[in-house]
Design an enzyme around this catalytic site. Structure first.
Site, PDB file in Angstrom:
ATOM      1  N   ASP A  32       0.851  -1.199   0.000  1.00 52.77           N
ATOM      2  CA  ASP A  32       0.000   0.000   0.000  1.00 52.77           C
ATOM      3  C   ASP A  32       0.879   1.239   0.000  1.00 52.77           C
ATOM      4  O   ASP A  32       2.008   1.218   0.492  1.00 52.77           O
ATOM      5  CB  ASP A  32      -0.938   0.028   1.218  1.00 52.77           C
ATOM      6  N   ASP A  49       4.335   2.596  -4.228  1.00 54.20           N
ATOM      7  CA  ASP A  49       3.379   3.087  -5.215  1.00 54.20           C
ATOM      8  C   ASP A  49       3.321   2.119  -6.403  1.00 54.20           C
ATOM      9  O   ASP A  49       4.377   1.720  -6.921  1.00 54.20           O
ATOM     10  CB  ASP A  49       3.880   4.471  -5.681  1.00 54.20           C
ATOM     11  N   GLY A  71      -5.884   1.665  -5.996  1.00 54.38           N
ATOM     12  CA  GLY A  71      -6.393   2.630  -6.971  1.00 54.38           C
ATOM     13  C   GLY A  71      -7.384   3.562  -6.310  1.00 54.38           C
ATOM     14  O   GLY A  71      -7.738   3.396  -5.147  1.00 54.38           O
ATOM     15  N   VAL A  72      -7.819   4.544  -7.092  1.00 58.11           N
ATOM     16  CA  VAL A  72      -8.846   5.467  -6.597  1.00 58.11           C
ATOM     17  C   VAL A  72     -10.173   4.706  -6.593  1.00 58.11           C
ATOM     18  O   VAL A  72     -10.573   4.150  -7.611  1.00 58.11           O
ATOM     19  CB  VAL A  72      -8.919   6.710  -7.520  1.00 58.11           C
ATOM     20  N   SER A 109     -15.489  -2.968 -10.994  1.00 58.82           N
ATOM     21  CA  SER A 109     -16.635  -2.366 -10.297  1.00 58.82           C
ATOM     22  C   SER A 109     -17.874  -2.449 -11.174  1.00 58.82           C
ATOM     23  O   SER A 109     -17.776  -2.498 -12.420  1.00 58.82           O
ATOM     24  CB  SER A 109     -16.327  -0.899 -10.000  1.00 58.82           C
ATOM     25  N   TYR A 134     -14.085   6.987 -13.272  1.00 62.66           N
ATOM     26  CA  TYR A 134     -13.745   5.801 -12.479  1.00 62.66           C
ATOM     27  C   TYR A 134     -14.194   4.522 -13.214  1.00 62.66           C
ATOM     28  O   TYR A 134     -13.432   3.561 -13.337  1.00 62.66           O
ATOM     29  CB  TYR A 134     -14.439   5.934 -11.120  1.00 62.66           C
ATOM     30  N   LYS A 138     -12.157   1.174 -14.864  1.00 57.95           N
ATOM     31  CA  LYS A 138     -12.434  -0.237 -14.591  1.00 57.95           C
ATOM     32  C   LYS A 138     -12.628  -1.020 -15.893  1.00 57.95           C
ATOM     33  O   LYS A 138     -12.233  -2.179 -15.994  1.00 57.95           O
ATOM     34  CB  LYS A 138     -13.649  -0.377 -13.662  1.00 57.95           C
ATOM     35  N   SER A 163     -21.639  -2.870  -3.608  1.00 62.10           N
ATOM     36  CA  SER A 163     -21.498  -1.898  -2.517  1.00 62.10           C
ATOM     37  C   SER A 163     -20.901  -2.592  -1.290  1.00 62.10           C
ATOM     38  O   SER A 163     -21.622  -3.243  -0.526  1.00 62.10           O
ATOM     39  CB  SER A 163     -22.853  -1.289  -2.176  1.00 62.10           C
ATOM     40  N   ARG A 174     -30.933   1.437  -2.919  1.00 64.40           N
ATOM     41  CA  ARG A 174     -30.266   0.727  -4.024  1.00 64.40           C
ATOM     42  C   ARG A 174     -29.370  -0.385  -3.513  1.00 64.40           C
ATOM     43  O   ARG A 174     -29.237  -1.446  -4.121  1.00 64.40           O
ATOM     44  CB  ARG A 174     -29.446   1.720  -4.846  1.00 64.40           C
TER      45      ARG A 174
HETATM   46  C1  15L Z   1     -17.814   1.288  -6.219  1.00 63.31           C
HETATM   47  O1  15L Z   1     -17.157   0.811  -7.126  1.00 63.31           O
HETATM   48  C2  15L Z   1     -17.209   2.197  -5.205  1.00 63.31           C
HETATM   49  O2  15L Z   1     -15.875   1.823  -4.933  1.00 63.31           O
HETATM   50  C3  15L Z   1     -17.999   2.219  -3.941  1.00 63.31           C
HETATM   51  O3  15L Z   1     -17.553   3.205  -3.101  1.00 63.31           O
HETATM   52  C4  15L Z   1     -19.498   2.360  -4.192  1.00 63.31           C
HETATM   53  O4  15L Z   1     -19.778   3.586  -4.736  1.00 63.31           O
HETATM   54  C5  15L Z   1     -19.927   1.201  -5.020  1.00 63.31           C
HETATM   55  O5  15L Z   1     -19.179   1.093  -6.198  1.00 63.31           O
HETATM   56  C6  15L Z   1     -21.413   1.201  -5.361  1.00 63.31           C
HETATM   57  O6  15L Z   1     -21.770   1.126  -6.529  1.00 63.31           O
HETATM   58  O7  15L Z   1     -22.227   1.239  -4.432  1.00 63.31           O
END
Ligand code: 15L
Length: 269
Positions: A32, A49, A71-72, A109, A134, A138, A163, A174
């Protein structure tokens, strides 16, 4: 898979995986950018990094499987997404390949496919439909994964996480569809680490939610049997009285779709 590297090990998911997988493998190496809890038996800790190839090559040495979380983790400016989620992600796969790592679990994600309409159940075959910078990162990471699987025979799983919450409970309506509990996240990751062999998989990271709209039938062979159901938190969620804006409510990616939105939702089929 005996020696595991977790990148982003000090993040929310990283911490839960580090604790939940502890003692299960010969080595869990934790990388990390930030500070981490000191290593205990069976662990190693590296601060560095993922843009730095020398750091990555050191971290990958002797590793069988990487869980790439670094990552962010949310929508941000391109200046922040680019180094961490694009350059860092490519470097991570590239270093893994050069160091002979057999398997990569990439923390993708749901936001890679966020602009699909919510009324439609989606599975691993839907087209990329990122809902944010973001989400674009992905989609990029999944494409890099596909490339390393096909060209270099790395076993790659892209985990489209829903989530995951530090408090381990859904926080709005949601998330009754999209929530993944901590123990299900640990179990799913262990399934992906321990499966005897696969080529390329796309898996939705969700618990056994009653209102689930993401179809994991294609990955039944992975042995993932989620235990938790967001519906058990229904009353608490209703009490929070949360609402969604008119754009977000139409799409799987929700609030990420509504952010900076200047489009016409009627054109998004
Ligand atoms: C994600 O990819 C995010 O990292 C997280 O913080 C949430 O926003 C999640 O998705 C989500 O869709 O609930």
């Amino acid at each position: 898979m005996k020696n595991i590297l977790i990148t982003g090990a000090a993040g929310q998911i990283g911490k839960v995986l580090r604790a939940g997988l502890k003692g299960r493998y010969r080595l869990i190496r934790c990388l990390d950018l930030g500070g981490q809890a000191p290593a205990t038996a069976g662990e190693e800790v590296i601060q560095g990094d993922i843009r730095d190839l020398a750091v990555l090559d050191q971290a990958m040495s002797g590793i069988d499987c990487v869980v790439h979380l670094a990552g962010v983790p949310v929508e941000d400016t391109w200046e922040k997404i680019l180094p961490a989620n694009i350059e860092g992600c490519y470097n991570t796969f590239d270093s893994a390949q050069r160091q002979g790592v057999k398997r990569m679990i990439f923390a993708s994600s749901n936001h890679a496919v966020g602009f699909h309409r919510r009324e439609r159940m989606i599975d691993d075959t839907v087209a990329p439909r990122p809902d944010s910078r973001y989400g674009i990162s992905k989609v990029f990471g999944e494409a890099v994964g596909r490339f390393y699987a096909d060209k270099h025979q790395m076993q790659v799983a892209c985990l489209r996480i829903g989530s995951f919450r530090a408090a381990n409970k859904p926080e709005d309506f949601r998330q009754l569809n999209t929530w993944i509990s901590h123990r299900d996240m640990v179990h799913l990751t262990a399934c992906l680490i321990e499966h005897p062999g696969f080529h390329f998989e796309v898996v939705y990271g969700i618990s056994n939610n009653l209102r689930n709209r993401w179809d994991n039938t294609n990955v039944k062979h992975l042995g993932y049997q989620p235990q938790d159901n967001a519906e058990d938190h229904l009353e608490a969620v209703l009490a929070l009285n949360t609402s969604e804006d008119p754009v977000s409510v139409q799409f799987h990616g929700a609030m990420f779709c509504g952010l900076e939105f200047k489009g016409d939702t009627d054109l998004i089929d």
